[in-house]
Design a protein around this motif. Sequence first.
Motif, mmCIF file in Angstrom:
data_model
loop_
_atom_site.group_PDB
_atom_site.id
_atom_site.type_symbol
_atom_site.label_atom_id
_atom_site.label_comp_id
_atom_site.label_asym_id
_atom_site.label_seq_id
_atom_site.Cartn_x
_atom_site.Cartn_y
_atom_site.Cartn_z
ATOM 1 N N ILE A 166 0.867 -1.174 0.000
ATOM 2 C CA ILE A 166 0.000 0.000 0.000
ATOM 3 C C ILE A 166 0.905 1.225 0.000
ATOM 4 C CG2 ILE A 166 -1.924 1.159 1.116
ATOM 5 C CD1 ILE A 166 -2.407 -1.801 0.222
ATOM 6 N N ALA A 167 0.858 1.994 -1.089
ATOM 7 C CA ALA A 167 1.813 3.084 -1.276
ATOM 8 C C ALA A 167 1.101 4.412 -1.508
ATOM 9 C CB ALA A 167 2.729 2.779 -2.453
ATOM 10 N N ILE A 168 1.455 5.408 -0.710
ATOM 11 C CA ILE A 168 0.976 6.777 -0.904
ATOM 12 C C ILE A 168 2.064 7.559 -1.630
ATOM 13 C CG2 ILE A 168 0.315 8.931 0.225
ATOM 14 C CD1 ILE A 168 -0.750 7.271 2.557
ATOM 15 N N VAL A 169 1.688 8.213 -2.724
ATOM 16 C CA VAL A 169 2.613 9.074 -3.465
ATOM 17 C C VAL A 169 2.004 10.468 -3.508
ATOM 18 C CG1 VAL A 169 3.840 9.481 -5.629
ATOM 19 C CG2 VAL A 169 3.354 7.118 -4.891
ATOM 20 N N THR A 170 2.664 11.447 -2.897
ATOM 21 C CA THR A 170 2.150 12.818 -2.932
ATOM 22 C C THR A 170 2.678 13.534 -4.177
ATOM 23 O OG1 THR A 170 3.958 13.834 -1.644
ATOM 24 C CG2 THR A 170 2.117 12.865 -0.412
ATOM 25 N N GLY A 171 1.928 14.536 -4.623
ATOM 26 C CA GLY A 171 2.304 15.224 -5.848
ATOM 27 C C GLY A 171 2.285 14.290 -7.042
ATOM 28 N N ALA A 172 1.297 13.393 -7.078
ATOM 29 C CA ALA A 172 1.291 12.288 -8.042
ATOM 30 C C ALA A 172 0.658 12.628 -9.376
ATOM 31 C CB ALA A 172 0.571 11.085 -7.431
ATOM 32 N N SER A 173 0.088 13.802 -9.537
ATOM 33 C CA SER A 173 -0.622 14.100 -10.777
ATOM 34 C C SER A 173 0.309 14.336 -11.961
ATOM 35 C CB SER A 173 -1.526 15.326 -10.588
ATOM 36 O OG SER A 173 -2.659 14.999 -9.817
ATOM 37 N N SER A 174 1.498 14.853 -11.687
ATOM 38 C CA SER A 174 2.372 15.293 -12.772
ATOM 39 C C SER A 174 3.816 14.879 -12.532
ATOM 40 C CB SER A 174 2.319 16.823 -12.903
ATOM 41 O OG SER A 174 1.003 17.294 -13.048
ATOM 42 N N GLY A 175 4.613 14.951 -13.591
ATOM 43 C CA GLY A 175 6.059 14.856 -13.495
ATOM 44 C C GLY A 175 6.590 13.616 -12.820
ATOM 45 N N ILE A 176 7.523 13.821 -11.899
ATOM 46 C CA ILE A 176 8.194 12.724 -11.211
ATOM 47 C C ILE A 176 7.204 11.913 -10.373
ATOM 48 C CG2 ILE A 176 9.860 12.207 -9.378
ATOM 49 C CD1 ILE A 176 11.570 14.525 -10.487
ATOM 50 N N GLY A 177 6.315 12.578 -9.668
ATOM 51 C CA GLY A 177 5.337 11.861 -8.845
ATOM 52 C C GLY A 177 4.451 10.957 -9.672
ATOM 53 N N ARG A 178 4.046 11.408 -10.829
ATOM 54 C CA ARG A 178 3.224 10.609 -11.727
ATOM 55 C C ARG A 178 3.979 9.363 -12.185
ATOM 56 N NH1 ARG A 178 -1.064 12.084 -15.272
ATOM 57 N NH2 ARG A 178 -1.215 10.826 -17.167
ATOM 58 N N ALA A 179 5.255 9.539 -12.562
ATOM 59 C CA ALA A 179 6.068 8.406 -13.008
ATOM 60 C C ALA A 179 6.233 7.376 -11.893
ATOM 61 C CB ALA A 179 7.434 8.898 -13.488
ATOM 62 N N ILE A 180 6.411 7.846 -10.660
ATOM 63 C CA ILE A 180 6.549 6.935 -9.524
ATOM 64 C C ILE A 180 5.255 6.160 -9.300
ATOM 65 C CG2 ILE A 180 6.878 6.813 -7.010
ATOM 66 C CD1 ILE A 180 8.673 9.366 -7.344
ATOM 67 N N ALA A 181 4.134 6.872 -9.305
ATOM 68 C CA ALA A 181 2.839 6.220 -9.082
ATOM 69 C C ALA A 181 2.576 5.133 -10.122
ATOM 70 C CB ALA A 181 1.720 7.263 -9.104
ATOM 71 N N LEU A 182 2.841 5.421 -11.387
ATOM 72 C CA LEU A 182 2.574 4.453 -12.455
ATOM 73 C C LEU A 182 3.516 3.255 -12.374
ATOM 74 C CD1 LEU A 182 1.895 6.865 -15.464
ATOM 75 C CD2 LEU A 182 0.240 5.738 -13.972
ATOM 76 N N LEU A 183 4.788 3.506 -12.069
ATOM 77 C CA LEU A 183 5.733 2.397 -11.945
ATOM 78 C C LEU A 183 5.372 1.510 -10.762
ATOM 79 C CD1 LEU A 183 8.289 0.948 -12.889
ATOM 80 C CD2 LEU A 183 9.616 2.506 -11.449
ATOM 81 N N PHE A 184 5.002 2.108 -9.639
ATOM 82 C CA PHE A 184 4.589 1.325 -8.474
ATOM 83 C C PHE A 184 3.403 0.434 -8.806
ATOM 84 C CE2 PHE A 184 6.264 3.580 -4.413
ATOM 85 C CZ PHE A 184 7.547 3.574 -4.940
ATOM 86 N N ALA A 185 2.433 0.964 -9.547
ATOM 87 C CA ALA A 185 1.267 0.169 -9.926
ATOM 88 C C ALA A 185 1.684 -0.998 -10.815
ATOM 89 C CB ALA A 185 0.238 1.044 -10.631
ATOM 90 N N GLN A 186 2.597 -0.751 -11.730
ATOM 91 C CA GLN A 186 3.088 -1.817 -12.604
ATOM 92 C C GLN A 186 3.820 -2.896 -11.812
ATOM 93 O OE1 GLN A 186 5.502 0.380 -15.374
ATOM 94 N NE2 GLN A 186 3.742 1.334 -16.367
ATOM 95 N N GLU A 187 4.365 -2.512 -10.659
ATOM 96 C CA GLU A 187 5.115 -3.445 -9.818
ATOM 97 C C GLU A 187 4.255 -4.096 -8.743
ATOM 98 O OE1 GLU A 187 8.210 -4.518 -10.139
ATOM 99 O OE2 GLU A 187 8.691 -3.300 -11.889
ATOM 100 N N GLY A 188 2.929 -3.913 -8.828
ATOM 101 C CA GLY A 188 2.019 -4.650 -7.967
ATOM 102 C C GLY A 188 1.458 -3.915 -6.779
ATOM 103 N N ALA A 189 1.805 -2.647 -6.596
ATOM 104 C CA ALA A 189 1.336 -1.899 -5.429
ATOM 105 C C ALA A 189 -0.078 -1.368 -5.628
ATOM 106 C CB ALA A 189 2.276 -0.727 -5.136
ATOM 107 N N ALA A 190 -0.791 -1.223 -4.521
ATOM 108 C CA ALA A 190 -2.022 -0.437 -4.492
ATOM 109 C C ALA A 190 -1.593 1.003 -4.275
ATOM 110 C CB ALA A 190 -2.934 -0.912 -3.371
#
Length: 256
Positions: A7-31
């Motif tokens: 279970i992963a919280i990513v702040t500032g996730a709408s754009s840029g670096i935060g967005r890339a982190i959120a999408l990669l985490f999802a691809q790696e199995g995280a909620a």
Amino acid sequence: MRLPDKIAIVTGASSGIGRAIALLFAQEGAAVIAADITEDVVEGGEPVIDVLRRLTDKTMFVRADVSKEADVRSLFHQVVARYGRVDILVNNAMVRGGLPLAETTEADWDRVMDVNLKGAYLCLREAVRQMLTQDIVNDARGRIVNITSQHGMIGAPRDFAYGVSKAGLVYMTRQVATDYARDFIVCNAVAPGKILTGKTGAAVDPECLDYSRRRTPMPRLGTPRDVAYAVLFLASDDATYIAGHNLMVDGGWMAQ
């Protein structure tokens, strides 16, 4: 899958670096819980939650201003109510100042510090409080990754408040790591160099880009995905004995 069922919280996730982190985490199995003050994408395109939902049904978007205590508490309450725990926090939300000291007004200073430092503190506090209640799994109750900057260690040209805020976040990373490592809460940071996120304006000023290219030993500038993979490593069980570290992702900028 390096983050199965995390279970992963990513702040500032709408754009840029935060967005890339959120999408990669999802691809790696995280909620992934994507938190941001807006769903609008700085670089343009569809909201991050729409992309996340195509990757997993275990995701949610929470509108939150991290500089406000009530918003941060509500964010963590919603996540724990739905998922029961928080395994990972990525403190990424930030704003820039863009002014040298002599031109930085009190309002400019407060705006940057409210998001970049106070926001990080509020999220860190809620994450640690929650993680202290959780069971230890693979030597960790939870993992925290702060997004700092090379400009937390060297001068940020004409960006006084931003540089000071990132230096403060580097310190907070070390303090949280040393205070809570004994409780199996693992805190580290990733410090990006010049990253091309797709933003326009000052971020792609030709003079600035020319300087960054000449200053970076590698023959290209960074991408959000470069930063995301470093964050993934520190957020995963692969990082087994690392605490309080500020990992440079800068193409060698700080090495010379």
